[in-house]
Scaffold this motif. Structure first.
Motif, PDB file in Angstrom:
ATOM      1  N   GLU A 187      52.426  37.478  44.524  1.00 35.68           N
ATOM      2  CA  GLU A 187      52.540  36.261  45.170  1.00 35.68           C
ATOM      3  C   GLU A 187      51.173  35.803  46.908  1.00 35.68           C
ATOM      4  O   GLU A 187      51.427  34.366  46.339  1.00 35.68           O
ATOM      5  N   LEU A 188      51.419  36.720  46.801  1.00 33.17           N
ATOM      6  CA  LEU A 188      50.540  36.436  48.168  1.00 33.17           C
ATOM      7  C   LEU A 188      49.504  35.841  47.944  1.00 33.17           C
ATOM      8  O   LEU A 188      48.627  35.377  48.049  1.00 33.17           O
ATOM      9  N   HIS A 189      48.322  36.637  46.633  1.00 31.68           N
ATOM     10  CA  HIS A 189      47.004  36.190  45.658  1.00 31.68           C
ATOM     11  C   HIS A 189      47.314  35.018  45.387  1.00 31.68           C
ATOM     12  O   HIS A 189      46.021  34.517  46.410  1.00 31.68           O
ATOM     13  N   ALA A 190      48.658  34.579  44.779  1.00 30.52           N
ATOM     14  CA  ALA A 190      47.857  32.823  44.730  1.00 30.52           C
ATOM     15  C   ALA A 190      47.852  31.840  45.462  1.00 30.52           C
ATOM     16  O   ALA A 190      47.527  30.899  45.521  1.00 30.52           O
ATOM     17  N   GLU A 191      49.071  32.507  47.140  1.00 29.86           N
ATOM     18  CA  GLU A 191      49.176  31.552  48.460  1.00 29.86           C
ATOM     19  C   GLU A 191      47.718  31.564  48.517  1.00 29.86           C
ATOM     20  O   GLU A 191      46.417  30.294  49.447  1.00 29.86           O
ATOM     21  N   LEU A 192      46.547  32.516  49.158  1.00 28.86           N
ATOM     22  CA  LEU A 192      45.858  32.829  49.406  1.00 28.86           C
ATOM     23  C   LEU A 192      44.279  32.314  48.799  1.00 28.86           C
ATOM     24  O   LEU A 192      43.534  31.676  49.627  1.00 28.86           O
ATOM     25  N   ARG A 193      44.737  31.652  47.445  1.00 29.21           N
ATOM     26  CA  ARG A 193      43.834  31.218  46.714  1.00 29.21           C
ATOM     27  C   ARG A 193      43.682  29.316  47.113  1.00 29.21           C
ATOM     28  O   ARG A 193      42.510  29.832  47.094  1.00 29.21           O
ATOM     29  N   ALA A 194      44.314  28.846  47.962  1.00 28.59           N
ATOM     30  CA  ALA A 194      44.302  28.094  47.845  1.00 28.59           C
ATOM     31  C   ALA A 194      43.341  27.464  49.962  1.00 28.59           C
ATOM     32  O   ALA A 194      42.778  26.442  50.134  1.00 28.59           O
ATOM     33  N   GLY A 195      43.125  29.024  50.363  1.00 25.47           N
ATOM     34  CA  GLY A 195      42.408  28.729  51.276  1.00 25.47           C
ATOM     35  C   GLY A 195      40.834  29.418  50.957  1.00 25.47           C
ATOM     36  O   GLY A 195      39.823  29.332  52.180  1.00 25.47           O
ATOM     37  N   GLY A 196      40.796  29.827  49.590  1.00 26.71           N
ATOM     38  CA  GLY A 196      39.675  29.790  49.443  1.00 26.71           C
ATOM     39  C   GLY A 196      39.221  31.258  48.113  1.00 26.71           C
ATOM     40  O   GLY A 196      40.561  31.820  48.113  1.00 26.71           O
ATOM     41  N   GLU A 197      38.184  31.584  47.717  1.00 28.57           N
ATOM     42  CA  GLU A 197      38.257  32.486  46.885  1.00 28.57           C
ATOM     43  C   GLU A 197      38.577  34.243  47.239  1.00 28.57           C
ATOM     44  O   GLU A 197      38.724  34.837  48.152  1.00 28.57           O
ATOM     45  N   VAL A 198      39.381  34.128  45.719  1.00 27.84           N
ATOM     46  CA  VAL A 198      39.978  36.063  46.204  1.00 27.84           C
ATOM     47  C   VAL A 198      39.944  36.463  44.358  1.00 27.84           C
ATOM     48  O   VAL A 198      39.970  36.302  43.671  1.00 27.84           O
ATOM     49  N   PRO A 199      38.614  37.144  44.750  1.00 25.47           N
ATOM     50  CA  PRO A 199      37.545  37.595  43.624  1.00 25.47           C
ATOM     51  C   PRO A 199      38.937  38.282  43.226  1.00 25.47           C
ATOM     52  O   PRO A 199      38.446  39.169  41.458  1.00 25.47           O
ATOM     53  N   GLU A 200      39.282  39.336  43.202  1.00 22.20           N
ATOM     54  CA  GLU A 200      39.460  40.913  42.552  1.00 22.20           C
ATOM     55  C   GLU A 200      41.754  41.289  43.634  1.00 22.20           C
ATOM     56  O   GLU A 200      41.433  40.053  44.190  1.00 22.20           O
ATOM     57  N   LEU A 201      41.566  42.039  43.096  1.00 24.53           N
ATOM     58  CA  LEU A 201      42.674  42.454  43.215  1.00 24.53           C
ATOM     59  C   LEU A 201      42.831  44.180  42.942  1.00 24.53           C
ATOM     60  O   LEU A 201      42.467  44.819  42.162  1.00 24.53           O
ATOM     61  N   ASN A 202      43.155  44.971  43.898  1.00 28.19           N
ATOM     62  CA  ASN A 202      42.798  46.262  43.847  1.00 28.19           C
ATOM     63  C   ASN A 202      44.088  46.694  44.106  1.00 28.19           C
ATOM     64  O   ASN A 202      45.230  46.546  44.743  1.00 28.19           O
ATOM     65  N   LEU A 203      44.534  47.646  42.535  1.00 26.20           N
ATOM     66  CA  LEU A 203      46.307  47.857  42.543  1.00 26.20           C
ATOM     67  C   LEU A 203      45.874  49.657  42.943  1.00 26.20           C
ATOM     68  O   LEU A 203      47.517  50.018  42.683  1.00 26.20           O
ATOM     69  N   GLY A 204      44.847  50.397  43.200  1.00 23.69           N
ATOM     70  CA  GLY A 204      45.819  51.776  44.050  1.00 23.69           C
ATOM     71  C   GLY A 204      45.508  51.789  42.675  1.00 23.69           C
ATOM     72  O   GLY A 204      44.721  52.223  41.622  1.00 23.69           O
ATOM     73  N   GLY A 205      46.372  53.083  42.499  1.00 26.56           N
ATOM     74  CA  GLY A 205      46.524  54.578  41.650  1.00 26.56           C
ATOM     75  C   GLY A 205      47.345  55.735  41.600  1.00 26.56           C
ATOM     76  O   GLY A 205      48.276  55.659  42.606  1.00 26.56           O
ATOM     77  N   GLY A 206      46.947  56.838  41.279  1.00 25.09           N
ATOM     78  CA  GLY A 206      46.764  58.089  41.979  1.00 25.09           C
ATOM     79  C   GLY A 206      48.511  58.991  40.922  1.00 25.09           C
ATOM     80  O   GLY A 206      49.484  59.293  41.389  1.00 25.09           O
ATOM     81  N   PHE A 207      47.879  58.756  40.031  1.00 29.86           N
ATOM     82  CA  PHE A 207      48.442  59.078  38.571  1.00 29.86           C
ATOM     83  C   PHE A 207      48.356  60.304  38.649  1.00 29.86           C
ATOM     84  O   PHE A 207      47.837  61.100  39.114  1.00 29.86           O
TER      85      PHE A 207
END
Length: 460
Positions: free
Chosen positions: A249-269
């Protein structure tokens, strides 16, 4: 015989206290004709004789195979976008292992200047490194930027200017991620949950737009995207899916102001430490995360970004076994009628503090022989001056376990050597890699001279 009334509910009385549960031990683990446990074709008895105990034994092929399995599971699940998988340097790092994981297509997370130094000493391309930490020192940031680390995770607003200033000094544009405290409560130990509101990591979702604007205002920084880490030793994908929804949701908002090429979702499996742990296959976790990301991106009308994953202990944890020698045994009468056998070994909380720190449970087996003696409930304890110095809170061993026997504890590759200490002035154990019937030291044992070398009062 029946289960001891002192045994925890999850611990099943074994039909055979010599059996090696496949879910817990490296795939190469088996017993030789004389009953000794062997890993990758090398008996633990011979390793103990040559290298001493306590001893960490890491199966190189197991570690490499697990690195490939994580890499392939997420590349398959996210077939239409790029995936970057980061090995957790904090779980266990030495130059040899750093080279192994990079050769298998992983990148490496470092969380201190020391971990950075190890990765660089291994010859790892700095562009393959991610630098974490909630309190990176100024010199640490300067070094990280100066050597060309691929990405720095900004854990607070304060770090924006610190990293930007360092990048300006070095004439670089430094790629950064912003760690977000998503508020997702992972199902894990309290100390391992890292996205709850009242803890030290990241910034709240609501503060992120202003922080990203500050990042974009500094020409020496390049904003890669958002970073999330909800915890570790997690067995299901629903928490990751919820974190992905909140961040996208935030990623999509931030795209309006510039590139957001990736998303890091962490892990810890999560991994199996005992037969009671039911581990979700990596493919299922990856597929669940991918479905959530793809569905949310479709709903928001945005492309699926490059996805970064930090699997954690799942790569190195199950690859390693710790070997101890039994020093003493004693039967203790509990509640006036039940017997618990205490088995003392030559290590303890100095080589595995997780039972004391988290109440972590492990499995134990005799490593030098098999026995048809009736199983006895044991508590394996260390030699330190602490009643909490427990290696195995509860498991069954053959009732004739005796001083001089070797014990092996599997799944000790993560957060054991890296959390090891010199408590009571014990030297930290060696780490030996095994492969195709051969062994080699990859981290040597600390000696008495090592322990004394930093003491400025030593005159000899």
């Amino acid at each position: 015989m029946t289960a001891s009334p002192l045994a925890p509910a999850w611990l099943v009385h074994p039909d055979d206290a010599n059996a090696l549960a496949p879910a817990v031990w490296p795939a190469s683990a088996s017993r030789t004709a004389d009953g000794a446990v062997e890993i990758a074709g090398v008996s633990l008895t011979s390793l103990a004789a040559e290298f001493g105990t306590p001893l960490y034994v890491v199966d190189e092929d197991e570690l490499r195979a697990r690195a490939r399995a994580v890499r392939d599971a997420f590349r398959t699940a996210f077939a239409d976008t790029d995936v970057a998988v980061y090995y957790a340097g904090k779980a266990f790092l030495c130059t040899t292992v750093a080279r192994w994981v990079v050769e298998e297509g992983l990148r490496i997370d470092v969380a201190s200047e020391g971990e950075l130094a190890v990765a660089l000493a291994a010859g790892v391309n700095p562009a393959l490194l991610g630098h974490h930490g909630n309190n990176k020192g100024l010199a640490e940031i300067d070094r990280s930027v100066g050597v060309g680390v691929g990405a720095i995770v900004l854990d607070s607003v304060v770090e924006i200017d610190r990293v930007a200033d360092a990048a300006e000094r070095h004439g670089r544009v430094q790629a950064v991620r912003l760690r977000i405290n998503s508020g997702v409560h992972a199902s894990t130990h309290e100390y391992l949950a890292t996205a709850r509101e009242d803890q030290k990591f990241g910034i709240p979702l609501a503060d992120a737009p202003a922080a990203v604007a500050a990042i974009r205002a500094r020409p020496s920084l390049r904003f890669l995207g958002l970073h999330s880490h909800i915890g570790s030793q997690i067995f299901e994908s629903s928490g990751f899916a919820e974190a992905a929804r909140r961040l996208l949701e935030l990623h999509a908002e931030l795209r309006a102001g510039g590139e957001v090429p990736e998303l890091n979702l962490g892990g810890g499996f999560g991994i199996a430490y005992t037969s009671a742990d039911e581990v979700t296959p990596l493919g299922e976790i990856a597929a669940g995360i991918a479905r959530a990301v793809t569905s949310e991106c479709d709903r928001l009308g945005i492309p699926v970004p490059t996805v970064a994953i930090e699997p954690g202990r799942v790569v190195v944890g199950p690859s390693t076994v710790t070997v101890y020698e039994v020093g003493t045994t004693k039967d203790v009468l509990v509640e006036g009628e039940h017997v618990r056998r205490y088995v003392s070994v030559d290590g303890g909380m100095s080589d595995n503090v997780r039972p004391a720190l988290y109440g972590a449970d492990y499995t134990v087996r005799m490593a030098n022989r098999v026995s048809d003696a009736d199983p006895a409930l044991v508590r394996v304890v260390g030699k330190h001056c602490e009643s909490g110095d427990v290696v195995i809170r509860a498991d069954y061993l053959p009732g004739d376990v005796t001083p001089g026997d070797l014990l092996a504890v599997p799944a000790t590759g993560a957060y054991c050597w890296s959390l090891a200490s010199n408590y009571n002035y014990l030297g930290r154990p060696a780490v030996v890699a095994v492969k195709d019937g051969a062994a080699r030291v990859i981290v040597r044992r600390e000696t008495e001279d090592d322990l004394l070398r930093r003491d400025a009062g030593v005159t000899r």
